[in-house]
Design a protein around this motif. Structure first.
Motif, PDB file in Angstrom:
ATOM      1  N   LYS A 331       0.835  -1.203   0.000  1.00 15.72           N
ATOM      2  CA  LYS A 331       0.000   0.000   0.000  1.00 15.72           C
ATOM      3  C   LYS A 331       0.869   1.252   0.000  1.00 15.72           C
ATOM      4  CE  LYS A 331      -4.059  -2.057   2.217  1.00 15.72           C
ATOM      5  NZ  LYS A 331      -4.953  -2.048   3.393  1.00 15.72           N
ATOM      6  N   SER A 332       1.972   1.214   0.749  1.00 17.30           N
ATOM      7  CA  SER A 332       2.826   2.402   0.842  1.00 17.30           C
ATOM      8  C   SER A 332       3.497   2.709  -0.490  1.00 17.30           C
ATOM      9  CB  SER A 332       3.885   2.208   1.928  1.00 17.30           C
ATOM     10  OG  SER A 332       4.753   1.126   1.600  1.00 17.30           O
ATOM     11  N   LYS A 333       3.753   1.686  -1.307  1.00 20.07           N
ATOM     12  CA  LYS A 333       4.392   1.898  -2.614  1.00 20.07           C
ATOM     13  C   LYS A 333       3.367   2.043  -3.738  1.00 20.07           C
ATOM     14  CE  LYS A 333       8.685  -0.538  -1.476  1.00 20.07           C
ATOM     15  NZ  LYS A 333       9.595  -1.650  -1.844  1.00 20.07           N
ATOM     16  N   GLY A 334       2.092   1.977  -3.380  1.00 21.52           N
ATOM     17  CA  GLY A 334       1.055   2.142  -4.384  1.00 21.52           C
ATOM     18  C   GLY A 334       0.861   0.944  -5.273  1.00 21.52           C
ATOM     19  N   THR A 335       1.334  -0.221  -4.844  1.00 21.19           N
ATOM     20  CA  THR A 335       1.213  -1.422  -5.675  1.00 21.19           C
ATOM     21  C   THR A 335       0.187  -2.416  -5.132  1.00 21.19           C
ATOM     22  OG1 THR A 335       3.109  -2.416  -4.514  1.00 21.19           O
ATOM     23  CG2 THR A 335       3.553  -1.261  -6.590  1.00 21.19           C
ATOM     24  N   PHE A 336      -0.526  -2.015  -4.082  1.00 20.26           N
ATOM     25  CA  PHE A 336      -1.648  -2.831  -3.601  1.00 20.26           C
ATOM     26  C   PHE A 336      -2.884  -2.269  -4.311  1.00 20.26           C
ATOM     27  CE2 PHE A 336      -4.815  -4.637  -0.860  1.00 20.26           C
ATOM     28  CZ  PHE A 336      -4.228  -5.795  -0.380  1.00 20.26           C
ATOM     29  N   ILE A 337      -3.152  -2.803  -5.499  1.00 16.41           N
ATOM     30  CA  ILE A 337      -4.084  -2.158  -6.421  1.00 16.41           C
ATOM     31  C   ILE A 337      -5.444  -2.854  -6.421  1.00 16.41           C
ATOM     32  CG2 ILE A 337      -4.436  -1.428  -8.818  1.00 16.41           C
ATOM     33  CD1 ILE A 337      -1.326  -1.675  -9.104  1.00 16.41           C
ATOM     34  N   ALA A 338      -6.483  -2.110  -6.097  1.00 18.69           N
ATOM     35  CA  ALA A 338      -7.843  -2.640  -6.113  1.00 18.69           C
ATOM     36  C   ALA A 338      -8.296  -2.830  -7.563  1.00 18.69           C
ATOM     37  CB  ALA A 338      -8.798  -1.710  -5.388  1.00 18.69           C
ATOM     38  N   ALA A 339      -9.201  -3.778  -7.758  1.00 20.32           N
ATOM     39  CA  ALA A 339      -9.721  -4.040  -9.099  1.00 20.32           C
ATOM     40  C   ALA A 339     -10.346  -2.786  -9.700  1.00 20.32           C
ATOM     41  CB  ALA A 339     -10.751  -5.169  -9.036  1.00 20.32           C
ATOM     42  N   GLU A 340     -11.124  -2.059  -8.906  1.00 18.72           N
ATOM     43  CA  GLU A 340     -11.803  -0.882  -9.434  1.00 18.72           C
ATOM     44  C   GLU A 340     -10.812   0.239  -9.752  1.00 18.72           C
ATOM     45  OE1 GLU A 340     -14.646   0.698  -6.757  1.00 18.72           O
ATOM     46  OE2 GLU A 340     -13.244   0.944  -5.072  1.00 18.72           O
ATOM     47  N   THR A 341      -9.672   0.272  -9.056  1.00 25.46           N
ATOM     48  CA  THR A 341      -8.647   1.264  -9.363  1.00 25.46           C
ATOM     49  C   THR A 341      -8.013   0.971 -10.720  1.00 25.46           C
ATOM     50  OG1 THR A 341      -8.166   1.544  -7.012  1.00 25.46           O
ATOM     51  CG2 THR A 341      -6.498   2.330  -8.559  1.00 25.46           C
ATOM     52  N   TYR A 342      -7.685  -0.291 -10.951  1.00 22.47           N
ATOM     53  CA  TYR A 342      -7.113  -0.688 -12.243  1.00 22.47           C
ATOM     54  C   TYR A 342      -8.036  -0.279 -13.387  1.00 22.47           C
ATOM     55  CZ  TYR A 342      -5.839  -3.766 -16.131  1.00 22.47           C
ATOM     56  OH  TYR A 342      -5.502  -4.247 -17.375  1.00 22.47           O
ATOM     57  N   LEU A 343      -9.329  -0.496 -13.215  1.00 26.35           N
ATOM     58  CA  LEU A 343     -10.287  -0.238 -14.294  1.00 26.35           C
ATOM     59  C   LEU A 343     -10.400   1.241 -14.647  1.00 26.35           C
ATOM     60  CD1 LEU A 343     -13.098  -2.722 -13.223  1.00 26.35           C
ATOM     61  CD2 LEU A 343     -11.634  -2.905 -15.239  1.00 26.35           C
ATOM     62  N   LYS A 344      -9.916   2.116 -13.788  1.00 22.18           N
ATOM     63  CA  LYS A 344      -9.938   3.548 -14.095  1.00 22.18           C
ATOM     64  C   LYS A 344      -8.850   3.919 -15.102  1.00 22.18           C
ATOM     65  CE  LYS A 344     -11.751   4.828  -9.542  1.00 22.18           C
ATOM     66  NZ  LYS A 344     -11.440   5.473  -8.235  1.00 22.18           N
ATOM     67  N   HIS A 345      -7.923   2.990 -15.337  1.00 21.91           N
ATOM     68  CA  HIS A 345      -6.750   3.318 -16.145  1.00 21.91           C
ATOM     69  C   HIS A 345      -6.635   2.534 -17.446  1.00 21.91           C
ATOM     70  CE1 HIS A 345      -5.078   5.855 -12.973  1.00 21.91           C
ATOM     71  NE2 HIS A 345      -5.527   4.942 -12.125  1.00 21.91           N
ATOM     72  N   THR A 346      -7.097   1.292 -17.469  1.00 17.24           N
ATOM     73  CA  THR A 346      -6.926   0.504 -18.697  1.00 17.24           C
ATOM     74  C   THR A 346      -7.909  -0.661 -18.730  1.00 17.24           C
ATOM     75  OG1 THR A 346      -5.276  -0.526 -20.143  1.00 17.24           O
ATOM     76  CG2 THR A 346      -5.123  -1.033 -17.805  1.00 17.24           C
ATOM     77  N   GLN A 347      -7.806  -1.487 -19.779  1.00 14.55           N
ATOM     78  CA  GLN A 347      -8.821  -2.504 -20.063  1.00 14.55           C
ATOM     79  C   GLN A 347      -8.633  -3.790 -19.257  1.00 14.55           C
ATOM     80  OE1 GLN A 347     -11.445  -2.080 -22.125  1.00 14.55           O
ATOM     81  NE2 GLN A 347     -10.790   0.048 -22.361  1.00 14.55           N
ATOM     82  N   PRO A 348      -9.717  -4.407 -18.807  1.00 15.28           N
ATOM     83  CA  PRO A 348      -9.600  -5.671 -18.076  1.00 15.28           C
ATOM     84  C   PRO A 348      -9.026  -6.797 -18.941  1.00 15.28           C
ATOM     85  CG  PRO A 348     -11.905  -5.173 -18.549  1.00 15.28           C
ATOM     86  CD  PRO A 348     -11.118  -3.942 -18.871  1.00 15.28           C
ATOM     87  N   SER A 349      -9.319  -6.768 -20.251  1.00 16.78           N
ATOM     88  CA  SER A 349      -8.824  -7.842 -21.132  1.00 16.78           C
ATOM     89  C   SER A 349      -7.302  -7.861 -21.176  1.00 16.78           C
ATOM     90  CB  SER A 349      -9.386  -7.672 -22.544  1.00 16.78           C
ATOM     91  OG  SER A 349      -9.051  -6.398 -23.059  1.00 16.78           O
ATOM     92  N   TYR A 350      -6.664  -6.705 -20.981  1.00 13.26           N
ATOM     93  CA  TYR A 350      -5.201  -6.666 -20.984  1.00 13.26           C
ATOM     94  C   TYR A 350      -4.640  -7.456 -19.808  1.00 13.26           C
ATOM     95  CZ  TYR A 350      -5.785  -2.657 -24.178  1.00 13.26           C
ATOM     96  OH  TYR A 350      -6.128  -1.836 -25.217  1.00 13.26           O
ATOM     97  N   LEU A 351      -5.265  -7.287 -18.632  1.00 14.53           N
ATOM     98  CA  LEU A 351      -4.788  -8.014 -17.450  1.00 14.53           C
ATOM     99  C   LEU A 351      -5.043  -9.511 -17.607  1.00 14.53           C
ATOM    100  CD1 LEU A 351      -3.505  -7.396 -14.619  1.00 14.53           C
ATOM    101  CD2 LEU A 351      -5.785  -7.786 -13.692  1.00 14.53           C
ATOM    102  N   ARG A 352      -6.202  -9.866 -18.129  1.00 14.38           N
ATOM    103  CA  ARG A 352      -6.503 -11.287 -18.364  1.00 14.38           C
ATOM    104  C   ARG A 352      -5.433 -11.897 -19.282  1.00 14.38           C
ATOM    105  NH1 ARG A 352     -12.010 -13.267 -17.410  1.00 14.38           N
ATOM    106  NH2 ARG A 352     -11.436 -14.883 -18.895  1.00 14.38           N
ATOM    107  N   TYR A 353      -5.098 -11.172 -20.347  1.00 15.79           N
ATOM    108  CA  TYR A 353      -4.113 -11.689 -21.288  1.00 15.79           C
ATOM    109  C   TYR A 353      -2.734 -11.807 -20.628  1.00 15.79           C
ATOM    110  CZ  TYR A 353      -0.996 -12.245 -25.211  1.00 15.79           C
ATOM    111  OH  TYR A 353      -0.026 -12.734 -26.055  1.00 15.79           O
TER     112      TYR A 353
END
Length: 488
Positions: A331-353
C-alpha cells in the motif's frame, strides 16, 4: 461423452475489496471454465462470499451497522468487480445462508457419529481492546522457528506451522493491541484418526500437483496430525453449534461447506439435484485456490467430505502469489491495487491476457512487471493480433469476402492443426504455453499481409480480386486467433 464438471474458486472474504492479487485466481479459473464450455462439456463455475468471523463482527460494529448489511454491500461490490473483469459465475452465493447452516449441521453430525469430535479447555489469545478472542488470521508476530517477523498466526513463509500462542511478540491485527491469554472451551476434530485415509488420498492419483503432495507428506503427514480447532466462543458472527450453545463453528469449518451450499442454490434455480454433483463419481470437482490455504483444502476438507459421504475433489489446483515489479504488493508503494482502481486506467482484457501469458500448472508466484505488462499488450495484442485485422478491415468493408477461401500457402491449415496442442495446454492450465503457440500463429500470419501490401493493391482497380483474396485470408486467420484466445 461430454464431461460433467463442477468448478470453484476460493471464497473471497467479505471484509475488503477485490484486488489484483485476488484476480490471479479468478481469471485463472474463469479461463479454464470458458475452455471447458467451448469444448462442449457441462461445466458450472460456483463461488460465494466468505462472510463469518471476528473481523466482520468488529468492522460492522465500528461502522454502526449489522453484519448482514455489511456482507450484503460487500457481495454487491465483489460481484461487480468480477463481472467487470469478464469472470462469469454460474451462481454466486454467501456462506451466511440457510442452505449452508443446514449442511454444516449435517457435516457436524457425521463427524460426531464417527467419533472425531473432542472438547478441551485451551488458552487462546484475546484482544482486550476489541473484546474478542482472536482467530489465527488476526494475529501476527515473529515466527518461533526461523525468526521472520510479521508472520501469520498459524504459519510462516518458511513453511513452519504453529499455534498463535507460540508467536513471539504477537499483535492483534484488529486493534494493534498486545493480546492476552484467556481460557475457553473449544471443540476439535481429531484429524489423526483420519491419517490412513488422508495419506492414501495424498499418495494416490493426481488430485494434487506433485510439489503440493510432497509438501503435505513432508510437513504434516510425517508427524502426528494436530487436532483441528473448529469452534469459537461468543461473541462471534457465524452459526451457533446446535449441540454446544454459546459456541460457533469457526469460519474455516463453514466456508468450504459453502461450496456445496452454493451448488444447492444453483440446483434449486436450475431444476437439478445436489447428489448429481456432489455424490456422483462421474462428476469432476475442481477447486482453484492460492498456496496460502493449501492446508485447509488438502487435509481438513477431504477429511470432512469423506466422513460426510460426499465426493472428494478430482483435483485441487494451487497457484502462487502475485508480486508487482518483483516485490510483494504494498500500500505504501502504491502497488496494492484494487480491481476498481485498475479499471480507471486501462482494459480488463489486458490483465486477463497478461496473467494468461504467465500462468503455468506449477505453484509459482506471478510477477506483474509494469513495463513488461505494457510491452506484452502492445506487442502481442495490438501489434500481432489486432494488427492483422486492422490492416485489411477497411478494405474488406469495401470489397467483401471471396466466395471461396483463397490459397494462403497453408497458413489456415497449419493454424487448424495447432488446435489440439492449444486445447491440451488450456486443459493442463499451461496457459503460458497456449499463448506462446497462438502468438506463433500470429507471427506466421502477419508477414502474409505485409508481403501482399493490400494498401498498394487498393490503388489499382485491376487488382480488386487480389485485394479481396488478401482480406479474406487475413480475416480468417484473425478469426482463428480470436477463437483460440476466447477463453482468455
Amino acid at each position: 461423452m461430454p464431461r460433467k464438471i463442477l468448478v470453484t474458486s476460493a471464497l473471497p472474504y467479505a471484509n475488503g475489496p477485490i484486488h489484483l492479487g485476488h484476480l490471479v485466481e479468478y481469471i485463472q479459473t474463469d479461463i479454464w471454465v470458458r475452455y471447458q464450455k467451448l469444448r462442449g462439456n457441462q461445466c458450472i463455475y460456483l463461488c460465494a462470499d466468505d462472510t463469518h468471523g471476528t473481523a466482520i463482527m468488529i468492522r460492522a460494529r465500528n461502522e454502526g451497522r449489522s453484519e448482514e448489511d455489511l456482507i450484503a454491500s460487500m457481495s454487491e461490490s465483489h460481484q461487480r468487480d468480477f463481472a467487470n473483469f469478464g469472470i462469469e459465475f454460474d451462481h454466486y452465493g454467501s456462506t451466511n445462508s440457510e442452505e449452508n447452516r443446514e449442511l454444516c449441521a449435517q457435516f457436524w453430525c457425521s463427524l460426531r457419529e464417527a467419533g472425531l469430535v473432542t472438547e478441551s479447555t485451551i488458552e487462546q489469545l484475546y484482544d482486550p481492546e476489541a473484546e474478542t478472542f482472536l482467530a489465527d488470521r488476526f494475529v501476527r508476530g515473529t515466527c518461533p522457528k526461523c525468526g521472520m517477523t510479521d508472520q501469520a498466526g498459524d504459519n510462516c513463509n518458511c513453511g513452519h506451522t504453529y499455534s498463535p500462542t507460540d508467536l513471539i511478540d504477537p499483535k492483534s491485527t484488529l486493534s494493534g493491541a498486545t493480546p492476552v491469554l484467556k481460557s475457553a472451551s473449544h471443540l476439535f476434530v481429531e484429524l489423526e484418526k483420519l491419517r490412513g485415509f488422508l495419506t492414501q488420498w495424498v499418495d494416490q492419483g493426481d488430485h494434487l500437483q506433485s510439489e503440493v503432495a510432497n509438501y503435505l507428506k513432508g510437513h504434516f503427514l510425517s508427524d502426528e496430525l494436530r487436532n483441528w480447532d473448529v469452534s469459537r466462543p461468543a461473541p462471534y458472527f457465524g452459526f451457533e453449534i446446535p449441540d454446544s450453545p454459546g459456541n460457533y463453528w469457526y469460519v474455516w469449518f463453514d466456508a468450504p461447506i459453502g461450496y456445496i451450499a452454493t451448488t444447492q442454490q444453483w440446483c434449486v434455480a436450475n431444476g437439478q439435484q445436489l447428489d448429481d454433483w456432489w455424490k456422483n463419481d462421474h462428476c469432476e470437482i475442481h477447486h482453484f485456490i492460492g498456496k496460502d490455504i493449501t492446508y485447509f483444502h488438502t487435509l481438513f476438507w477431504p477429511g470432512m467430505l469423506h466422513t460426510a459421504g460426499y465426493c472428494l475433489p478430482t483435483k485441487v489446483h494451487i497457484h502462487g502469489f502475485l508480486t508487482i515489479n518483483g516485490e510483494k504488493m504494498s500500500k505504501s508503494k502504491g502497488t496494492f491495487i484494487a480491481a476498481e482502481t485498475y479499471l480507471k486506467h486501462t482494459q480488463p482484457s489486458y490483465l486477463r491476457y497478461f496473467y494468461a501469458s504467465k500462468l503455468t500448472p506449477r505453484v509459482e508466484d506471478l510477477d506483474l512487471g509494469v513495463e513488461e505488462f505494457a510491452q506484452k499488450v502492445n506487442t502481442d495484442l495490438v501489434g500481432k493480433v489486432v494488427n492483422l485485422a486492422s490492416r485489411v478491415g477497411k478494405f474488406a468493408h469495401q470489397t467483401g469476402l471471396a466466395e471461396e477461401y483463397p490459397d494462403d500457402g497453408g497458413l489456415f491449415e497449419e493454424g487448424a492443426k495447432a488446435g489440439d496442442e492449444i486445447a491440451a495446454a488450456y486443459e493442463a492450465k499451461d496457459y503460458a504455453k497456449a499463448i506462446r503457440r497462438i502468438m506463433e500463429l500470429a507471427d506466421a500470419a502477419n508477414p502474409f499481409v505485409e508481403h501482399a501490401k493490400p494498401w498498394e493493391m487498393k490503388k489499382d482497380p485491376d487488382r480488386y480480386e487480389e485485394l479481396q483474396a488478401v482480406c479474406t485470408v487475413a480475416l480468417n486467420l484473425f478469426r482463428q486467433l480470436a477463437i483460440y484466445l476466447s477463453p482468455v
